[in-house]
Design a protein around this motif. Structure first.
Motif, PDB file in Angstrom:
ATOM      1  N   SER A   1       0.839  -1.198   0.000  1.00 43.26           N
ATOM      2  CA  SER A   1       0.000   0.000   0.000  1.00 43.26           C
ATOM      3  C   SER A   1       0.873   1.247   0.000  1.00 43.26           C
ATOM      4  N   CYS A   2       1.479   1.577   1.159  1.00 37.37           N
ATOM      5  CA  CYS A   2       2.162   2.874   1.282  1.00 37.37           C
ATOM      6  C   CYS A   2       3.510   2.928   0.554  1.00 37.37           C
ATOM      7  N   ARG A   3       4.226   1.854   0.508  1.00 41.03           N
ATOM      8  CA  ARG A   3       5.564   1.740  -0.089  1.00 41.03           C
ATOM      9  C   ARG A   3       6.632   2.559   0.613  1.00 41.03           C
TER      10      ARG A   3
ATOM     11  N   GLY B   1       7.203   1.911   4.230  1.00 32.23           N
ATOM     12  CA  GLY B   1       7.482   1.282   5.513  1.00 32.23           C
ATOM     13  C   GLY B   1       6.560   1.661   6.651  1.00 32.23           C
ATOM     14  N   MET B   2       5.374   2.093   6.364  1.00 36.80           N
ATOM     15  CA  MET B   2       4.464   2.545   7.425  1.00 36.80           C
ATOM     16  C   MET B   2       3.285   1.602   7.666  1.00 36.80           C
ATOM     17  N   CYS B   3       2.737   1.009   6.631  1.00 39.96           N
ATOM     18  CA  CYS B   3       1.450   0.311   6.773  1.00 39.96           C
ATOM     19  C   CYS B   3       1.588  -1.181   7.080  1.00 39.96           C
ATOM     20  N   LEU B   4       2.717  -1.775   6.809  1.00 40.88           N
ATOM     21  CA  LEU B   4       3.011  -3.197   7.009  1.00 40.88           C
ATOM     22  C   LEU B   4       2.265  -4.129   6.056  1.00 40.88           C
TER      23      LEU B   4
ATOM     24  N   CYS C   1       2.928  -4.961   3.160  1.00 41.59           N
ATOM     25  CA  CYS C   1       3.854  -5.721   2.316  1.00 41.59           C
ATOM     26  C   CYS C   1       4.717  -6.688   3.107  1.00 41.59           C
TER      27      CYS C   1
ATOM     28  N   CYS D   1       8.710  -3.546   0.770  1.00 43.41           N
ATOM     29  CA  CYS D   1       8.863  -2.246   0.094  1.00 43.41           C
ATOM     30  C   CYS D   1      10.168  -1.559   0.488  1.00 43.41           C
TER      31      CYS D   1
HETATM   32  S1  FES Z   1       3.789  -1.058   1.541  1.00 39.90           S
HETATM   33 FE1  FES Z   1       3.385  -0.144   3.451  1.00 39.90          FE
HETATM   34  S2  FES Z   1       4.990  -0.896   4.698  1.00 39.90           S
HETATM   35 FE2  FES Z   1       5.471  -1.656   2.731  1.00 39.90          FE
END
Ligand code: FES
Length: 107
Positions: free
Chosen positions: A37-39, A41-44, A46, A75
């Motif tokens: 999602s965020c790419r 490192g915030m949403c987890l 991935c 990500c």
């Molecule tokens: S895409 Fe959100 S933490 Fe990797």
């Protein structure tokens, strides 16, 4: 430039990733359905469990220090060896957060 093999356990999917690129970038290029999602490192979203091998990944808000040893944020993570990763397993911190949100929604 060193390249490593990244295997997604339980799937037929394997991808070759250089030490200079993120696992997610290569998955996207190869059409592998790695969730994200965020790419940044915030949403987890991935996250993948490290079954075998090592990655380098910067500290992120999403993972605790211990979780960084066991989970790769694809990500952000770059391989440092051949890897075996398992998708669909998330670190305890995100599981706890999801539980809190479910409990709040039930109120
Ligand atoms: S895409 Fe959100 S933490 Fe990797």
């Amino acid at each position: 430039m060193t390249e490593y093999t990244v295997e997604f356990v339980g799937t037929e999917e394997t991808v070759t990733v250089s030490e200079k690129e993120t696992i997610l970038d290569r998955c996207i290029d190869e059409g592998i359905a790695q969730e994200y999602s965020c790419r940044v490192g915030m949403c987890l979203a991935c996250s993948a469990k490290i079954v075998e091998g090592e990655v380098t990944q910067p500290a992120s808000r999403g993972l605790t220090e211990e979780e960084r040893e066991e989970y790769a944020l694809t990500c952000m993570a770059r391989p440092q060896s051949d890897l075996k990763l398992r998708r669909g397993e998330y670190p305890p911190s995100i599981e706890a957060e999801a539980g809190e949100q479910t409990a709040a929604a039930d109120d």
